[in-house]
Design a protein around this motif. Structure first.
Motif, short mmCIF file in Angstrom:
data_model
loop_
_atom_site.label_atom_id
_atom_site.label_comp_id
_atom_site.label_asym_id
_atom_site.label_seq_id
_atom_site.Cartn_x
_atom_site.Cartn_y
_atom_site.Cartn_z
N ASP A 51 -46.00 40.32 4.06
CA ASP A 51 -46.49 40.99 5.26
C ASP A 51 -47.74 40.31 5.80
OD1 ASP A 51 -44.42 42.80 5.20
OD2 ASP A 51 -45.61 44.40 4.28
N LEU A 52 -48.63 39.92 4.90
CA LEU A 52 -49.84 39.21 5.30
C LEU A 52 -49.48 37.88 5.98
CD1 LEU A 52 -52.83 38.33 5.35
CD2 LEU A 52 -52.59 37.75 2.92
N LEU A 53 -48.60 37.11 5.36
CA LEU A 53 -48.22 35.81 5.91
C LEU A 53 -47.52 35.97 7.25
CD1 LEU A 53 -46.94 33.91 2.73
CD2 LEU A 53 -49.24 33.94 3.73
N THR A 54 -46.67 36.97 7.34
CA THR A 54 -45.95 37.22 8.60
C THR A 54 -46.93 37.52 9.72
OG1 THR A 54 -43.96 37.98 7.46
CG2 THR A 54 -44.27 38.74 9.73
N GLU A 55 -47.86 38.41 9.47
CA GLU A 55 -48.83 38.76 10.51
C GLU A 55 -49.70 37.57 10.88
OE1 GLU A 55 -52.47 41.88 11.37
OE2 GLU A 55 -50.82 42.53 10.09
N ALA A 56 -50.18 36.86 9.88
CA ALA A 56 -51.08 35.72 10.13
C ALA A 56 -50.36 34.62 10.91
CB ALA A 56 -51.61 35.17 8.81
N ALA A 57 -49.17 34.27 10.48
CA ALA A 57 -48.45 33.16 11.11
C ALA A 57 -48.00 33.51 12.52
CB ALA A 57 -47.26 32.76 10.25
N THR A 58 -47.46 34.71 12.71
CA THR A 58 -46.97 35.07 14.05
C THR A 58 -48.13 35.33 15.01
OG1 THR A 58 -46.62 37.38 13.39
CG2 THR A 58 -44.72 35.88 13.27
N GLU A 59 -49.28 35.66 14.49
CA GLU A 59 -50.47 35.75 15.36
C GLU A 59 -50.76 34.38 15.97
OE1 GLU A 59 -54.82 36.11 13.87
OE2 GLU A 59 -54.10 38.16 14.15
N VAL A 60 -50.70 33.34 15.15
CA VAL A 60 -50.96 31.98 15.62
C VAL A 60 -49.86 31.52 16.56
CG1 VAL A 60 -51.17 29.55 14.90
CG2 VAL A 60 -52.35 31.35 13.61
N THR A 61 -48.60 31.68 16.17
CA THR A 61 -47.52 31.20 17.03
C THR A 61 -47.48 31.97 18.35
OG1 THR A 61 -45.91 32.63 15.89
CG2 THR A 61 -46.08 30.33 15.15
N GLY A 62 -47.76 33.25 18.31
CA GLY A 62 -47.80 34.03 19.54
C GLY A 62 -48.86 33.49 20.50
N ARG A 63 -50.01 33.18 19.96
CA ARG A 63 -51.09 32.63 20.79
C ARG A 63 -50.70 31.26 21.36
NH1 ARG A 63 -54.88 33.53 17.38
NH2 ARG A 63 -54.84 31.50 16.37
N LEU A 64 -50.10 30.41 20.54
CA LEU A 64 -49.68 29.09 21.02
C LEU A 64 -48.63 29.19 22.11
CD1 LEU A 64 -49.45 27.11 17.65
CD2 LEU A 64 -51.09 26.72 19.49
N LEU A 65 -47.65 30.05 21.92
CA LEU A 65 -46.60 30.20 22.93
C LEU A 65 -47.14 30.78 24.23
CD1 LEU A 65 -43.64 31.41 20.69
CD2 LEU A 65 -43.85 29.20 21.86
N GLU A 66 -48.06 31.73 24.13
CA GLU A 66 -48.66 32.30 25.34
C GLU A 66 -49.47 31.25 26.09
OE1 GLU A 66 -50.90 35.74 24.12
OE2 GLU A 66 -49.09 36.80 23.48
N GLU A 67 -50.24 30.44 25.36
CA GLU A 67 -51.02 29.37 26.00
C GLU A 67 -50.10 28.37 26.68
OE1 GLU A 67 -53.50 27.69 22.95
OE2 GLU A 67 -54.67 29.53 22.74
N PHE A 68 -49.01 28.02 26.01
CA PHE A 68 -48.06 27.06 26.57
C PHE A 68 -47.43 27.63 27.84
CE2 PHE A 68 -44.56 24.07 26.65
CZ PHE A 68 -45.12 22.93 26.10
N ALA A 69 -47.04 28.90 27.81
CA ALA A 69 -46.43 29.54 28.98
C ALA A 69 -47.42 29.60 30.14
CB ALA A 69 -45.92 30.93 28.62
N ARG A 70 -48.69 29.89 29.85
CA ARG A 70 -49.71 29.92 30.92
C ARG A 70 -49.90 28.54 31.53
NH1 ARG A 70 -52.43 33.52 27.49
NH2 ARG A 70 -53.79 31.87 26.74
N GLY A 71 -49.92 27.52 30.69
CA GLY A 71 -50.05 26.15 31.20
C GLY A 71 -48.87 25.75 32.07
N LEU A 72 -47.70 26.12 31.63
CA LEU A 72 -46.50 25.81 32.41
C LEU A 72 -46.53 26.52 33.75
CD1 LEU A 72 -43.74 24.43 32.59
CD2 LEU A 72 -42.76 26.45 31.48
N ALA A 73 -47.00 27.74 33.77
CA ALA A 73 -47.04 28.51 35.02
C ALA A 73 -47.90 27.84 36.08
CB ALA A 73 -47.57 29.92 34.74
N ARG A 74 -48.84 27.00 35.67
CA ARG A 74 -49.70 26.30 36.62
C ARG A 74 -49.06 25.04 37.21
NH1 ARG A 74 -53.51 27.96 32.63
NH2 ARG A 74 -53.42 25.93 31.61
N GLN A 75 -47.88 24.68 36.74
CA GLN A 75 -47.22 23.46 37.22
C GLN A 75 -46.45 23.76 38.50
OE1 GLN A 75 -48.38 20.83 35.54
NE2 GLN A 75 -49.41 22.47 34.39
#
Length: 183
Positions: A51-75
């Motif tokens: 549970d700890l690893l799941t929360e920690a890892a998906t917190e990071v991947t969620g942030r990365l995917l959101e940042e990527f989507a925001r960057g794409l939206a500016r194109q």
């Protein structure tokens, strides 16, 4: 300066351990040592190390995917967006912590249903953002299918770069743009 809450320290300790030891190599003891707490504290905050690893890892991947989507939206258009996406991949040579975390996460998700569902939700959200961007830029095809192909291609490029460091993501903009029927 305020002390970092224990739960946060555990989450922050877990991510580099996943990268260093692999998902299956992370134990309660390792996380507790890295966070500077007693092992029992881990189970006070999380029902299991998974549970700890799941929360920690998906917190990071969620942030990365959101940042990527925001960057794409500016194109501005499809070609610019594809060029931007592959240029962004240059930041991930496949052996960096974010890439290794992703590999570990995908592999663990094949065995852990709860992790698979959390990661699936993130990936579907990212693909929906990409599909919306494609529609807004006038993509005439099936935007949902194209978004799935783009997301899978991005993941695949990172995986390939881990075993072929000479693979230049910038060379892939042309073929990916052609798949979208854009110049």
């Amino acid at each position: 300066m305020a002390a970092v809450p224990t739960r946060r320290r555990l989450l922050d300790a877990a991510v580099p351990l996943i990268v260093e030891a692999g998902w299956g190599g992370v134990s309660t003891r390792l996380v507790a040592e890295r966070a500077g707490v007693a092992p029992g504290v881990v189970h006070y905050h999380f029902s299991s190390v998974t549970d700890l690893l799941t929360e920690a890892a998906t917190e990071v991947t969620g942030r990365l995917l959101e940042e990527f989507a925001r960057g794409l939206a500016r194109q501005a258009d499809l070609a610019d967006g594809v060029r931007w996406m592959v240029a962004e991949l240059g930041r991930y040579p496949g052996t960096d912590p974010a890439s290794l975390l992703g590999v570990e996460l995908y592999l663990a998700a094949t065995r852990l249903p709860e992790l698979r569902e959390r990661l699936r939700g993130q990936v579907l959200g990212f693909r929906a953002a990409v599909a919306g961007w494609l529609r807004e830029r006038g993509y005439a095809g099936d935007a949902d299918a194209a978004a799935a192909v783009l997301a899978a291609a991005l993941d695949g490029v990172v995986l390939h770069r881990a075993i072929d460091p000479g693979l230049d993501p910038d060379l892939l903009a042309g073929p990916l743009t052609a798949l979208l029927g854009s110049r």
